[in-house]
Design a protein around this motif. Structure first.
Motif, PDB file in Angstrom:
ATOM      1  N   UNK A 149       0.831  -1.051  -0.007  1.00  0.00           N
ATOM      2  CA  UNK A 149      -0.055  -0.110  -0.172  1.00  0.00           C
ATOM      3  C   UNK A 149       0.894   1.183  -0.107  1.00  0.00           C
ATOM      4  N   UNK A 150       0.581   2.140  -0.767  1.00  0.00           N
ATOM      5  CA  UNK A 150       1.384   3.523  -0.814  1.00  0.00           C
ATOM      6  C   UNK A 150       0.976   4.083   0.633  1.00  0.00           C
ATOM      7  N   UNK A 151       2.145   4.457   0.995  1.00  0.00           N
ATOM      8  CA  UNK A 151       2.136   5.562   2.225  1.00  0.00           C
ATOM      9  C   UNK A 151       2.174   7.009   1.756  1.00  0.00           C
ATOM     10  N   UNK A 152       2.987   7.439   0.880  1.00  0.00           N
ATOM     11  CA  UNK A 152       3.134   8.638   0.463  1.00  0.00           C
ATOM     12  C   UNK A 152       3.693   8.638  -0.728  1.00  0.00           C
ATOM     13  N   UNK A 212      -5.222  10.749   1.486  1.00  0.00           N
ATOM     14  CA  UNK A 212      -5.547  11.671   2.731  1.00  0.00           C
ATOM     15  C   UNK A 212      -6.708  11.335   3.240  1.00  0.00           C
ATOM     16  N   UNK A 213      -7.670  10.642   2.312  1.00  0.00           N
ATOM     17  CA  UNK A 213      -9.020  10.279   2.717  1.00  0.00           C
ATOM     18  C   UNK A 213      -9.034   8.910   3.321  1.00  0.00           C
ATOM     19  N   UNK A 214      -8.056   8.297   3.172  1.00  0.00           N
ATOM     20  CA  UNK A 214      -7.885   6.868   3.995  1.00  0.00           C
ATOM     21  C   UNK A 214      -8.295   5.752   2.708  1.00  0.00           C
ATOM     22  N   UNK A 215      -8.374   6.044   1.463  1.00  0.00           N
ATOM     23  CA  UNK A 215      -8.372   5.142   0.344  1.00  0.00           C
ATOM     24  C   UNK A 215      -7.161   4.529   0.154  1.00  0.00           C
ATOM     25  N   UNK A 216      -6.999   3.274   0.320  1.00  0.00           N
ATOM     26  CA  UNK A 216      -5.686   2.466   0.053  1.00  0.00           C
ATOM     27  C   UNK A 216      -5.292   2.332  -1.503  1.00  0.00           C
ATOM     28  N   UNK A 217      -4.107   2.571  -1.796  1.00  0.00           N
ATOM     29  CA  UNK A 217      -3.488   2.456  -3.318  1.00  0.00           C
ATOM     30  C   UNK A 217      -2.544   1.489  -3.164  1.00  0.00           C
ATOM     31  N   UNK A 218      -2.694   0.249  -3.835  1.00  0.00           N
ATOM     32  CA  UNK A 218      -1.814  -0.782  -3.843  1.00  0.00           C
ATOM     33  C   UNK A 218      -0.747  -0.208  -5.028  1.00  0.00           C
ATOM     34  N   UNK A 219       0.556  -0.567  -4.723  1.00  0.00           N
ATOM     35  CA  UNK A 219       1.585  -0.044  -5.864  1.00  0.00           C
ATOM     36  C   UNK A 219       2.217  -1.311  -6.209  1.00  0.00           C
TER      37      UNK A 219
END
Length: 251
Positions: A149-152, A212-219
């Motif tokens: 998951x992307x942290x930043x 920032x809204x809490x949606x997880x983005x897999x990388x």
């Protein structure tokens, strides 16, 4: 399961005017991107999303499906969302930018796999990179959690090696973001409904809004180097020089 690739294309670029219609290998750039995504055969359908009748005509003349969208979209993701709203049976949507004729097959497949196989609401891709990119604000970096998951995302040097990399003090990988996105339909709708976030405004990176809204983005970490962007006349000349070799060797 139904998957859709959307190629957002607008004429408003200032550094390379009328960019989608500029010629690459004798055909409009937007057509070359559509051909590339079509030939990858990663999704069930590919469409071009544009607010320009000129771009729509060029794409249709090549055989592409086209969605005409509003002209006031602030980002490619917003344009993709409008085009995807016409479909009610989608499992995932992929966004391939309209100036990426050399888009990596691994990046598109990897971003889509984050949705279809890993169950993330959002997906993207990155490549391992040399630490020299850390000081380049034109290159977007991403750091990830152990689950992918992307942290930043940042234009700044992340991760920052306080004690220096030369001594081996920082073992964290340097990842260069590849600007291909995949979305579950509900996550895409939520993304574009969110207001612009202060972090997004600061970094000029739209993907910070859903994070920032809490949606997880897999990388997906892939190993096909991203092609240089096409943003200037020099970039376009370099892309044309590369085109013959790329076109002969692609599969």
């Amino acid at each position: 399961m139904t998957t859709l690739a959307v190629i957002p294309a607008r004429l408003g670029a200032t550094r390379l005017p009328r960019k989608p219609l500029r010629l690459l290998g004798g055909a409009p750039l937007v057509v070359r991107v559509w051909e590339r995504v079509r030939d990858l055969a990663v999704t069930d359908r590919v469409i071009v999303a544009t607010d320009s009748h000129d771009v729509a005509a060029a794409a249709r003349s090549a055989g592409a499906d086209v969605a005409l969208t509003r002209a006031d979209h602030p980002s490619g993701t917003d344009r993709v969302a409008e085009a995807a709203a016409a479909f009610d049976d989608l499992t995932a949507i992929v966004n391939v930018q309209g100036d990426e004729p050399f888009v990596s097959a691994a990046a598109v497949r990897g971003a889509l796999a984050m949705i279809v196989d890993r169950g993330f609401p959002l997906g993207t891709a990155a490549v391992p990179a040399d630490a020299t990119i850390l000081e380049r604000p034109d290159v977007v970096k991403v750091v990830t959690a152990d689950d992918g998951r992307a942290l930043y995302f940042s234009r700044a040097p992340i991760p920052f090696a306080r004690d220096g990399r030369a001594a081996g003090a920082c073992a964290a990988p340097v990842l260069q973001h590849v600007g291909v996105y995949a979305y579950a339909p509900a996550a895409l709708r939520r993304w574009v409904a969110l207001p612009e976030h202060a972090l997004e405004r600061c970094e000029r990176l739209e993907q910070l809004r859903p994070l920032a809204a809490g949606l997880a983005m897999g990388v997906a970490v892939v190993h096909e180097a991203p092609a240089p962007g096409i943003d200037t006349e020099d970039d376009l000349a370099a892309a044309n020089a590369r085109w013959a070799t790329f076109n002969a060797g692609r599969s």
